[in-house]
Design an enzyme around this catalytic site. Structure first.
Site, PDB file in Angstrom:
ATOM      1  N   SER A 142       0.857  -1.189   0.000  1.00 40.67           N
ATOM      2  CA  SER A 142       0.000   0.000   0.000  1.00 40.67           C
ATOM      3  C   SER A 142       0.885   1.229   0.000  1.00 40.67           C
ATOM      4  CB  SER A 142      -0.860   0.003   1.269  1.00 40.67           C
ATOM      5  OG  SER A 142      -1.462   1.275   1.473  1.00 40.67           O
ATOM      6  N   TYR A 155      -1.907  -1.196  10.279  1.00 42.43           N
ATOM      7  CA  TYR A 155      -1.868  -1.249   8.817  1.00 42.43           C
ATOM      8  C   TYR A 155      -0.532  -0.713   8.323  1.00 42.43           C
ATOM      9  CZ  TYR A 155      -3.846  -1.151   4.093  1.00 42.43           C
ATOM     10  OH  TYR A 155      -4.098  -1.384   2.762  1.00 42.43           O
TER      11      TYR A 155
END
Lengths: 260, 259
Positions: A142, A155
């Site tokens: 990401s 995350y």
């Protein structure tokens, strides 16, 4: 002739969102594809929608579990005789929170979902790919694998960690015919983001889900979210035979968000 | 139907090496392609070899000269009516030396041919891309645009600067349908490398073979890259699917650069 004719791909997740985009692109390029999800009925529906006939199969399993990350490799080999392309794609957050409020349970879930499952699936894939001297491992990281946002500590930590894993594995396998790369998408308004986004936005200290979408868009140069198709196009490139010299690469698809 | 049907691409220094591979890939994808080079005879030879008829044109231009860069863009628009894709591929370095012995002329030429040419061609191309709200600028940088080796400071400096220019331009035109990216290849044994590599190696205090081996050994694949590696990414970036990738410094180096 498609770019992936004769190849077999497996994708953790893959019934929707980014993984679904990869699955559809791989099918178009001639590959056989295994997708994965928790719900057998949704899985059956997804592969029916994709219309790949005998070239697509569904493997039911929770992507946060070792049995799924490893089982999909065995399943692909059993069903299609080999595994050439492994997309370690499934990931996300459920009940994220700032560090000071983060629960052990959520932290552990994110570690298992975003990092451990990538390790489990990568290890198992390599054990199949290395003896065959061919493989393409593609990790969905990401933009948050390089940056950081308040309220997304697990995350951020896990998406950074998979880049370290990708680089180390690339160095280990660089001369073997196996490549290991990561794609770093910016925010994409997928089903998963729509589901978990409102709660995440709150934990990020934002007024609304729309404010979260705006935050990601605003830090990009294109001032809008990315799309599944943009990520799938890069996945096809990295999965192709022509990408034999690409490994350890962190490929951004983030509309110009990252500084490096 | 190719991915680039109806598109017009300019590739500076595209008669051989990396630029040539990109030119051939774009022609296969359906684009019209203009390549530049200093030598008229070599350029016409390259066009003949590419066998693309009216879809390819050569413009004699020295990338170290502003007027030539601007004329390259102007002649492209005059011939094909538009410009969609600019690959700033011309580059290199001559008279490499450690900084303590480096001449002004060597630094100046490296900056002209790598950095200024990218600036001149991009500025001219943007005049056409901004009104049409579509464009792709692809700067051929180098893994040396991210890291540095001794003895080739002029090249390393120029390629780092190209990466900075890339990021800034990307932010400027991000909402206008124009993407700007840099490709950072590892060492490739092109004709230019065979010519310029041995003196560069000498400046680094090693043999040419040791120079190539250095690049190979710091990669994960333990071999050099090839021009096709760069061409496949250039094709992806030029396509519609490339719309979401901008401001990126994409490593094409077999796993060499740490970031």
């Amino acid at each position: 002739m498609g770019k992936l004719e004769g190849r077999v791909a497996a994708i953790t997740g893959g019934t929707r969102s980014i993984g679904r985009g990869m699955a559809e692109a791989f099918l178009r390029e001639g590959a056989k594809v295994v997708v994965n999800g928790r719900d057998a009925a949704k899985g059956a529906q997804a592969i029916a929608e994709m219309g790949g006939g005998d070239n697509i199969a569904f493997f039911a399993g929770d992507a946060t579990k070792q049995s799924t990350a490893e089982g999909i490799v065995d399943f692909a080999v059993e069903r299609f005789g080999q595994l050439d392309i492994m997309c370690l794609n499934s990931g996300g957050v459920m009940h994220t929170a700032p560090v000071a409020m983060m629960s052990d349970e959520e932290w552990q879930l994110e570690m298992d979902w975003n990092l451990n499952s990538v390790f489990w699936g990568m290890r198992k894939s390599l054990q199949h790919m290395l003896p065959r001297g061919y493989g393409r491992i593609i990790v969905t990281s990401s933009v948050e694998g390089k940056g950081g946002k308040p309220g997304l500590p697990g995350y951020n930590a896990t998406k950074h960690a998979v880049l370290g894993l990708t680089k180390a594995a690339a160095k280990e396998t660089g001369t073997t015919g196996v490549t290991v790369n990561a794609i770093l998408p910016g925010l994409i308004e997928t089903d998963i983001v729509r589901e978990t986004g409102p709660e995440s936005a709150k934990m990020m200290g934002l007024e609304s889900y729309d404010a979260m979408i705006d935050l990601f868009a605003a830090e990009s140069a294109i001032k809008k979210p990315n799309t599944v198709e943009q990520v799938a196009a890069v996945a096809v490139l990295l999965a192709s035979e022509a990408a034999r010299n690409f490994t350890g690469c962190m490929f951004p698809v983030d509309g110009g968000s990252l500084p490096y | 139907m190719g991915e680039l049907d109806g598109r017009v691409a300019v590739i500076s220094g595209g008669t051989r090496g990396i630029g040539r591979a990109i030119a051939e890939a774009y022609l296969r994808d359906g684009a019209k392609v203009v390549v530049s080079g200093r030598d008229q005879a070599k350029g016409e030879g390259a066009i003949a070899e590419m066998n693309a008829g009216d879809n390819a044109m050569f413009v004699a231009a020295d990338s170290a000269v502003r007027e030539d860069c601007e004329r390259l863009i102007a002649e492209t628009v005059a011939r094909y009516g538009r410009i969609d894709i600019l690959v700033n591929n011309a580059g290199g370095s001559k008279d490499n030396a450690p900084v303590a012995q480096l001449t002004d002329e060597a630094m100046d030429w490296a900056l002209k041919v790598n950095l200024w040419s990218t600036f001149w061609c991009s500025r001219a191309a943007l005049q056409h891309m901004i009104p049409q709200q579509w464009g792709r600028i692809i700067n051929i940088s180098s893994t040396e645009g991210k890291v540095g080796k001794p003895g080739i400071a002029i090249y390393v400096t120029a390629k780092h600067a190209v990466n900075g220019l890339t990021k800034s331009m990307a932010q400027e035109v991000g909402t206008l349908g124009i993407t700007v990216n840099a490709l950072c290849p590892g060492a490739i044994e092109t004709d230019m490398m065979k010519t310029d590599g041995p003196p560069a190696a000498e400046a680094m205090g090693i043999t040419y073979e040791a120079l190539l081996d250095w690049f190979a050994q710091e990669s994960a694949i333990k071999r050099l890259n090839d021009v096709e590696d760069v061409a496949i990414v250039a094709s992806l970036l030029a396509s519609d699917a490339g719309a979401g990738i901008t401001g990126s410094l994409i490593s094409i180096d077999g796993g060499s650069a740490p970031y």
